[in-house]
Design a protein around this motif. Structure first.
Motif, mmCIF file in Angstrom:
data_model
loop_
_atom_site.group_PDB
_atom_site.id
_atom_site.type_symbol
_atom_site.label_atom_id
_atom_site.label_comp_id
_atom_site.label_asym_id
_atom_site.label_seq_id
_atom_site.Cartn_x
_atom_site.Cartn_y
_atom_site.Cartn_z
ATOM 1 N N TYR A 13 0.845 -1.191 0.000
ATOM 2 C CA TYR A 13 0.000 0.000 0.000
ATOM 3 C C TYR A 13 0.879 1.239 0.000
ATOM 4 C CZ TYR A 13 -4.404 -2.386 0.963
ATOM 5 O OH TYR A 13 -5.530 -3.167 0.869
ATOM 6 N N VAL A 14 0.517 2.199 -0.836
ATOM 7 C CA VAL A 14 1.148 3.512 -0.843
ATOM 8 C C VAL A 14 0.065 4.483 -0.409
ATOM 9 C CG1 VAL A 14 2.213 5.315 -2.245
ATOM 10 C CG2 VAL A 14 2.775 2.902 -2.671
ATOM 11 N N PHE A 15 0.285 5.117 0.731
ATOM 12 C CA PHE A 15 -0.685 6.084 1.247
ATOM 13 C C PHE A 15 -0.296 7.466 0.779
ATOM 14 C CE2 PHE A 15 -1.200 3.234 5.223
ATOM 15 C CZ PHE A 15 -1.956 2.343 4.505
ATOM 16 N N ASP A 16 -1.122 8.042 -0.075
ATOM 17 C CA ASP A 16 -0.879 9.398 -0.539
ATOM 18 C C ASP A 16 -1.782 10.345 0.245
ATOM 19 O OD1 ASP A 16 0.437 11.280 -2.033
ATOM 20 O OD2 ASP A 16 -0.722 10.959 -3.849
ATOM 21 N N ARG A 17 -1.517 11.615 0.120
ATOM 22 C CA ARG A 17 -2.286 12.637 0.832
ATOM 23 C C ARG A 17 -2.715 13.709 -0.151
ATOM 24 N NH1 ARG A 17 0.016 12.948 6.630
ATOM 25 N NH2 ARG A 17 -0.870 15.015 6.578
ATOM 26 N N SER A 18 -3.823 14.381 0.153
ATOM 27 C CA SER A 18 -4.286 15.446 -0.740
ATOM 28 C C SER A 18 -3.865 16.824 -0.247
ATOM 29 C CB SER A 18 -5.807 15.399 -0.885
ATOM 30 O OG SER A 18 -6.415 15.603 0.372
ATOM 31 N N ASN A 19 -3.406 16.908 0.995
ATOM 32 C CA ASN A 19 -2.998 18.222 1.504
ATOM 33 C C ASN A 19 -1.479 18.237 1.689
ATOM 34 O OD1 ASN A 19 -2.816 16.538 3.716
ATOM 35 N ND2 ASN A 19 -4.408 17.536 4.892
ATOM 36 N N GLN A 20 -1.001 18.628 2.841
ATOM 37 C CA GLN A 20 0.447 18.701 3.061
ATOM 38 C C GLN A 20 1.087 17.313 3.087
ATOM 39 O OE1 GLN A 20 0.409 20.746 6.775
ATOM 40 N NE2 GLN A 20 0.335 18.899 7.996
ATOM 41 N N ARG A 21 2.364 17.276 2.809
ATOM 42 C CA ARG A 21 3.166 16.040 2.770
ATOM 43 C C ARG A 21 2.676 15.048 1.719
ATOM 44 N NH1 ARG A 21 3.140 16.918 8.419
ATOM 45 N NH2 ARG A 21 1.664 15.245 8.800
ATOM 46 N N ARG A 22 2.297 15.583 0.557
ATOM 47 C CA ARG A 22 1.934 14.711 -0.572
ATOM 48 C C ARG A 22 3.217 14.208 -1.223
ATOM 49 N NH1 ARG A 22 -1.345 19.606 -2.748
ATOM 50 N NH2 ARG A 22 0.807 20.220 -2.794
ATOM 51 N N PHE A 23 3.144 13.027 -1.819
ATOM 52 C CA PHE A 23 4.258 12.541 -2.618
ATOM 53 C C PHE A 23 4.209 13.250 -3.969
ATOM 54 C CE2 PHE A 23 3.883 8.806 0.201
ATOM 55 C CZ PHE A 23 5.195 8.746 0.636
ATOM 56 N N VAL A 24 5.346 13.730 -4.430
ATOM 57 C CA VAL A 24 5.453 14.354 -5.741
ATOM 58 C C VAL A 24 5.588 13.233 -6.765
ATOM 59 C CG1 VAL A 24 6.883 15.843 -7.194
ATOM 60 C CG2 VAL A 24 6.543 16.411 -4.772
ATOM 61 N N ASP A 25 4.816 13.289 -7.820
ATOM 62 C CA ASP A 25 4.858 12.268 -8.879
ATOM 63 C C ASP A 25 4.698 10.859 -8.325
ATOM 64 O OD1 ASP A 25 5.340 14.270 -10.793
ATOM 65 O OD2 ASP A 25 7.499 14.158 -10.447
ATOM 66 N N VAL A 26 3.688 10.660 -7.490
ATOM 67 C CA VAL A 26 3.531 9.362 -6.824
ATOM 68 C C VAL A 26 3.352 8.218 -7.822
ATOM 69 C CG1 VAL A 26 1.038 9.534 -6.411
ATOM 70 C CG2 VAL A 26 2.452 8.158 -4.884
ATOM 71 N N GLU A 28 4.074 8.209 -11.302
ATOM 72 C CA GLU A 28 5.210 8.101 -12.225
ATOM 73 C C GLU A 28 6.523 7.872 -11.480
ATOM 74 O OE1 GLU A 28 3.277 10.926 -12.074
ATOM 75 O OE2 GLU A 28 1.908 10.448 -13.691
ATOM 76 N N GLY A 29 6.576 8.274 -10.230
ATOM 77 C CA GLY A 29 7.805 8.123 -9.454
ATOM 78 C C GLY A 29 7.792 6.891 -8.579
ATOM 79 N N LEU A 30 7.112 6.972 -7.465
ATOM 80 C CA LEU A 30 7.165 5.916 -6.455
ATOM 81 C C LEU A 30 6.546 4.603 -6.926
ATOM 82 C CD1 LEU A 30 7.841 4.977 -3.619
ATOM 83 C CD2 LEU A 30 5.729 6.041 -2.824
ATOM 84 N N VAL A 31 5.299 4.633 -7.351
ATOM 85 C CA VAL A 31 4.618 3.396 -7.754
ATOM 86 C C VAL A 31 5.330 2.768 -8.953
ATOM 87 C CG1 VAL A 31 2.462 2.427 -8.657
ATOM 88 C CG2 VAL A 31 2.403 4.091 -6.777
ATOM 89 N N ALA A 32 5.676 3.574 -9.940
ATOM 90 C CA ALA A 32 6.350 3.050 -11.133
ATOM 91 C C ALA A 32 7.703 2.443 -10.775
ATOM 92 C CB ALA A 32 6.529 4.157 -12.167
ATOM 93 N N ARG A 33 8.408 3.053 -9.833
ATOM 94 C CA ARG A 33 9.724 2.538 -9.459
ATOM 95 C C ARG A 33 9.610 1.196 -8.747
ATOM 96 N NH1 ARG A 33 13.853 1.847 -11.800
ATOM 97 N NH2 ARG A 33 15.708 1.728 -10.555
ATOM 98 N N ILE A 34 8.649 1.079 -7.852
ATOM 99 C CA ILE A 34 8.446 -0.207 -7.165
ATOM 100 C C ILE A 34 8.087 -1.277 -8.194
ATOM 101 C CG2 ILE A 34 6.993 -1.479 -5.532
ATOM 102 C CD1 ILE A 34 6.730 1.173 -3.942
ATOM 103 N N ASP A 175 13.959 9.697 -2.362
ATOM 104 C CA ASP A 175 14.682 8.872 -3.318
ATOM 105 C C ASP A 175 13.827 7.630 -3.569
ATOM 106 O OD1 ASP A 175 16.301 6.975 -4.547
ATOM 107 O OD2 ASP A 175 18.105 7.627 -3.474
ATOM 108 N N TYR A 176 13.104 7.624 -4.699
ATOM 109 C CA TYR A 176 12.179 6.533 -4.979
ATOM 110 C C TYR A 176 12.891 5.199 -5.171
ATOM 111 C CZ TYR A 176 8.464 10.011 -5.346
ATOM 112 O OH TYR A 176 7.565 10.999 -5.081
ATOM 113 N N ASP A 177 14.124 5.224 -5.657
ATOM 114 C CA ASP A 177 14.902 3.983 -5.766
ATOM 115 C C ASP A 177 15.145 3.388 -4.388
ATOM 116 O OD1 ASP A 177 15.107 4.054 -8.536
ATOM 117 O OD2 ASP A 177 16.996 5.162 -8.497
#
Length: 195
Positions: A13-26, A28-34, A175-177
């Motif tokens: 599970y990747v928990f994203d947020r809609s307000n502060q502390r959102r992942f940038v490019d979640v 294309e970045g994090l999910v795609a990298r995993i 660092d998504y890697d």
């Protein structure tokens, strides 16, 4: 294999947020990298955890083989995670309290802390909303740059209480890697220890 359903792929599970502390490019970045580093089956579900009813939050934590989440109150639900489950808590630059250390220790989770690169834009915007002068904002952002570059050797107390609050408001680009490796290694170890 996941511990939740024999023969099924591990669930991340990747928990994203809609307000502060959102992942940038979640996506294309994090999910795609995993996904790109995963060998074999792996299920990845992205959700805004805070939007779920409490009972669903508990269920998500119980089903997860790994969770990647920004630091926040939702991590308290780690009390519902299974022993050995992977938890990667991502912090904004300059703000990394150990609020949930006891929870993760008692649950015996495979816990990792990751710190994102600074987000100067949202940090400065937060300071401006708190009525800092433009000079104070510029000085605080410059201090943050120096901290990030590991050059600052002075404790600059420019409105530190406001600066500390604003450190928490940064969007996250870790660092998504690194995070993908932590998740995948943890899930692999979890699966091997329960095979």
């Amino acid at each position: 294999a996941s511990l939740t359903a024999k023969g099924s792929a591990p669930l991340v599970y990747v928990f994203d947020r809609s307000n502060q502390r959102r992942f940038v490019d979640v996506d294309e970045g994090l999910v795609a990298r995993i996904e790109s580093l995963a060998t074999g089956g792996l299920r990845i579900e992205k959700t805004e955890f805070s939007e779920l009813p409490f009972a669903e939050q508990v269920g998500v934590m119980q089903r997860a083989d790994a969770v990647v989440a920004a630091h926040g109150a939702g991590i308290a639900n780690a009390v519902y995670m299974r022993q050995g489950t992977v938890l990667v808590e991502v912090f904004p630059f300059g703000y990394a309290p150990r609020v949930f250390a006891q929870v993760v220790a008692r649950r015996r989770l495979a816990y990792h802390r990751a710190v994102a690169a600074p987000d100067y834009e949202s940090f400065g915007a937060c300071l401006r909303k708190r009525k800092s002068t433009e000079e104070e904002v510029e000085n605080a952002v410059e201090t943050m740059r120096k901290m990030y570059e590991k050059v600052a050797k002075t404790e600059d107390k420019i409105r530190m209480s406001q600066m500390n609050v604003c450190l928490r408001h940064q969007d996250l680009k870790p660092d998504y890697d690194e995070i993908a490796s932590l998740v995948l290694d943890g899930v692999k170890n979890l699966c091997h220890s329960h095979a």
